[in-house]
Enzyme design. Structure first.
Site, PDB file in Angstrom:
ATOM      1  N   HIS A 103       0.883  -1.169   0.000  1.00 54.88           N
ATOM      2  CA  HIS A 103       0.000   0.000   0.000  1.00 54.88           C
ATOM      3  C   HIS A 103       0.925   1.225   0.000  1.00 54.88           C
ATOM      4  O   HIS A 103       2.042   1.160   0.532  1.00 54.88           O
ATOM      5  CB  HIS A 103      -0.829  -0.056   1.292  1.00 54.88           C
ATOM      6  CG  HIS A 103      -1.929   0.938   1.390  1.00 54.88           C
ATOM      7  ND1 HIS A 103      -1.702   2.238   1.746  1.00 54.88           N
ATOM      8  CD2 HIS A 103      -3.265   0.824   1.212  1.00 54.88           C
ATOM      9  CE1 HIS A 103      -2.863   2.882   1.786  1.00 54.88           C
ATOM     10  NE2 HIS A 103      -3.837   2.045   1.463  1.00 54.88           N
ATOM     11  N   ASP A 145       3.446  -4.902   8.009  1.00 58.82           N
ATOM     12  CA  ASP A 145       2.195  -4.164   7.853  1.00 58.82           C
ATOM     13  C   ASP A 145       1.055  -5.191   7.884  1.00 58.82           C
ATOM     14  O   ASP A 145       0.807  -5.892   6.905  1.00 58.82           O
ATOM     15  CB  ASP A 145       2.216  -3.396   6.519  1.00 58.82           C
ATOM     16  CG  ASP A 145       0.880  -2.734   6.224  1.00 58.82           C
ATOM     17  OD1 ASP A 145      -0.041  -2.823   7.059  1.00 58.82           O
ATOM     18  OD2 ASP A 145       0.752  -2.128   5.140  1.00 58.82           O
ATOM     19  N   GLN A 201      -4.083  -5.920   6.491  1.00 63.17           N
ATOM     20  CA  GLN A 201      -5.089  -6.833   5.928  1.00 63.17           C
ATOM     21  C   GLN A 201      -5.101  -8.188   6.628  1.00 63.17           C
ATOM     22  O   GLN A 201      -5.760  -9.117   6.154  1.00 63.17           O
ATOM     23  CB  GLN A 201      -4.837  -7.024   4.418  1.00 63.17           C
ATOM     24  CG  GLN A 201      -5.004  -5.770   3.598  1.00 63.17           C
ATOM     25  CD  GLN A 201      -6.436  -5.222   3.624  1.00 63.17           C
ATOM     26  OE1 GLN A 201      -7.387  -5.928   3.968  1.00 63.17           O
ATOM     27  NE2 GLN A 201      -6.597  -3.950   3.292  1.00 63.17           N
ATOM     28  N   LYS A 259     -10.235  -2.076  10.292  1.00 69.04           N
ATOM     29  CA  LYS A 259     -10.457  -3.121   9.274  1.00 69.04           C
ATOM     30  C   LYS A 259     -10.832  -4.417  10.012  1.00 69.04           C
ATOM     31  O   LYS A 259     -11.886  -4.470  10.634  1.00 69.04           O
ATOM     32  CB  LYS A 259      -9.221  -3.270   8.395  1.00 69.04           C
ATOM     33  CG  LYS A 259      -8.892  -2.008   7.577  1.00 69.04           C
ATOM     34  CD  LYS A 259      -7.800  -2.281   6.575  1.00 69.04           C
ATOM     35  CE  LYS A 259      -7.109  -1.016   6.074  1.00 69.04           C
ATOM     36  NZ  LYS A 259      -7.795  -0.394   4.939  1.00 69.04           N
ATOM     37  N   CYS A 305      -4.915   2.530  -3.564  1.00 69.66           N
ATOM     38  CA  CYS A 305      -3.736   3.149  -2.922  1.00 69.66           C
ATOM     39  C   CYS A 305      -2.511   2.257  -3.058  1.00 69.66           C
ATOM     40  O   CYS A 305      -1.705   2.137  -2.121  1.00 69.66           O
ATOM     41  CB  CYS A 305      -3.985   3.451  -1.442  1.00 69.66           C
ATOM     42  SG  CYS A 305      -5.258   4.661  -1.166  1.00 69.66           S
TER      43      CYS A 305
HETATM   44  C1  LIG Z   1      -1.934  -3.233   3.229  1.00 70.25           C
HETATM   45  C2  LIG Z   1      -2.337  -1.886   3.754  1.00 70.25           C
HETATM   46  N1  LIG Z   1      -1.435  -1.142   4.387  1.00 70.25           N
HETATM   47  C3  LIG Z   1      -1.749   0.075   4.889  1.00 70.25           C
HETATM   48  C4  LIG Z   1      -3.020   0.579   4.772  1.00 70.25           C
HETATM   49  C5  LIG Z   1      -3.322   1.940   5.327  1.00 70.25           C
HETATM   50  O1  LIG Z   1      -4.217   1.847   6.390  1.00 70.25           O
HETATM   51  P1  LIG Z   1      -4.735   3.199   7.091  1.00 70.25           P
HETATM   52  O2  LIG Z   1      -5.576   3.900   6.090  1.00 70.25           O
HETATM   53  O3  LIG Z   1      -5.487   2.739   8.285  1.00 70.25           O
HETATM   54  O4  LIG Z   1      -3.544   3.985   7.465  1.00 70.25           O
HETATM   55  C6  LIG Z   1      -4.003  -0.161   4.111  1.00 70.25           C
HETATM   56  C7  LIG Z   1      -5.363   0.371   3.920  1.00 70.25           C
HETATM   57  O5  LIG Z   1      -6.103  -0.039   3.068  1.00 70.25           O
HETATM   58  C8  LIG Z   1      -3.654  -1.432   3.596  1.00 70.25           C
HETATM   59  O6  LIG Z   1      -4.552  -2.193   2.957  1.00 70.25           O
END
Ligand SMILES: Cc1ncc(COP(=O)(O)O)c(C=O)c1O
Length: 393
Positions: free
Chosen positions: A112, A188, A191, A214, A351
């Site tokens: 992301h 991270d 998901q 999430k 994103c």
């Molecule tokens: C894999 C991953 N990392 C980071 C994020 C960012 O999350 P946040 O918007 O809560 O900062 C997302 C959000 O969709 C994501 O899917």
């Protein structure tokens, strides 16, 4: 297992829509909403800042939520930091890490933007970046990471599950190979947290981030950052609540987690998150994982059987299914799904432009699953996509 129809009663909004955009954000159960209402109606005050009864009650509930999260992931409480989202957690680490001049960080192409841009910016401070490419299915080969490590490598930042491919990375292997080379790892878990069991003491990353909104079913504006060695990281923000003493020209910081939580936090959000995580724990993450994987894999299979639909990602996917109707823009497909059958899916780049570019397309439609989705909803999606395909063929 649990009864999905009973669970759905805790999410009133699901009566009106087929909500398949859970990788973006999930619905929050009434139990967590009512915990937040209790805060506003019964004891609202600031956290950690007062001797009066409301401040004490607020602080107790806020810290109970921290205990809940720490126990859920098997993390030490003092290493459990609340943030406003996953993005903030990653930025705390990228800004506060003890980089060396000429240091080196490894990330992957299937991140992301939140787990890509903060590392890219380090180039300005002389930190070199290597971006590892995945296979066509979005899976990173840990050997590609190993062969990119050099004597300047300080950190590897990698997703647990891709929000585009639904691919599950072998973080156990990545962490153990990094450990052998003396390299730190940030995972991270955006998901995977709440979607699959994670025991921080077992997988043992140096940093773990996830949103609260999430798989953990909490409200937006909440997130979590685990820091294995909090003394090694400088806080991103300085201010109230994170200092033990201040003189006109110096200050002494509180230990973690207060050190990383300057300013008034999202108190109602964190309290709601704590209750939401209790809810997830009661249902059982193993059960949730089984349910989501089964729906996602069925969806991927049925979609791939429709002539004119391309499905991306591996067979052994998590609860995320990206696809396209050949010859149609992903946003148009998403709009038709919504307007004709009340089906909410995500469309576009999610994103994660480099991930989608890697597929050679200009966006995908993404259906993503949570504990409350049903087989009937999958069937409605498949039927509607078939109808859409018949329009373009
Ligand atoms: C894999 C991953 N990392 C980071 C994020 C960012 O999350 P946040 O918007 O809560 O900062 C997302 C959000 O969709 C994501 O899917």
């Amino acid at each position: 297992m649990y009864d999905v129809l009973t669970v759905r009663e805790d999410f009133p909004l699901l009566k009106n829509v087929i909500y398949l955009d859970n990788a973006a954000t999930t619905q929050t159960p009434v139990q967590a909403v009512s915990a937040m209402l209790d805060y506003f109606y019964k004891y609202a005050a600031n956290h950690g800042r007062g001797a009066h009864r409301l401040a004490r009650e607020t602080t107790d509930h806020y810290e109970d939520a921290r205990d809940e999260l720490a126990s859920f992931f098997n993390m030490d409480v003092e290493k459990t930091v609340f943030t406003k989202n996953a993005t903030e957690g990653i930025n705390v680490v990228s800004r506060g890490f003890p980089w060396k001049q000429g240091g080196h960080v490894i990330v992957t192409l299937v991140e992301h933007h939140s787990n890509l841009l903060p590392w890219m910016r380090l180039k300005e401070s002389g930190v070199e970046l290597t971006v590892i490419k995945p296979g066509k299915d979005g899976i990173i080969d840990p050997e590609d990471i190993r062969s990119s490590i050099n004597d300047r490598t300080q950190l590897i930042a990698v997703n647990h599950v891709s929000n585009v491919f639904g691919s599950i990375q072998d973080i156990g292997k990545i962490i153990s190979l990094a450990r052998m080379e003396g390299v730190k790892v940030l995972v991270d878990g955006s998901q995977s947290a709440g979607n699959m069991p994670i025991d921080i003491k077992v997988c043992d990353p140096d940093f773990f981030v996830c949103p609260g909104h999430k798989g953990l079913l909490g409200p937006q504006g909440t997130g979590l950052l685990y820091i294995k060695e909090p003394d090694s990281i400088e806080p991103l923000l300085l201010g109230g609540g994170m200092v033990s003493s201040v003189t006109p020209d110096s200050f002494r910081m509180e230990p973690s987690p207060a050190k990383f939580e300057a300013g008034t936090p999202n108190i109602p959000g964190v309290i709601g998150l704590g209750r939401a995580v209790e809810y997830v724990k009661d249902i059982g993450v193993h059960n949730i994982e089984k349910h989501e994987l089964s729906l996602a894999r069925k969806t991927a299979l049925l979609l791939s059987e429709i002539h004119g639909v391309e499905v991306y990602g591996p067979q052994n996917r998590a609860g995320v299914v990206s696809f396209n109707v050949v010859g149609m823009n992903a946003h148009d497909v998403a709009m038709i799904l919504d307007q004709t059958r009340n089906i909410c899916v995500r469309s576009g780049y999610h994103c994660a432009m480099p991930s989608v570019d890697h597929l050679g397309v200009k966006g995908t439609v993404r259906a993503s699953f949570a504990l409350y989705n049903t087989e009937e909803e999958v069937e409605a999606l498949i039927r509607t996509v078939s109808d859409i395909v018949s329009l373009v063929l």
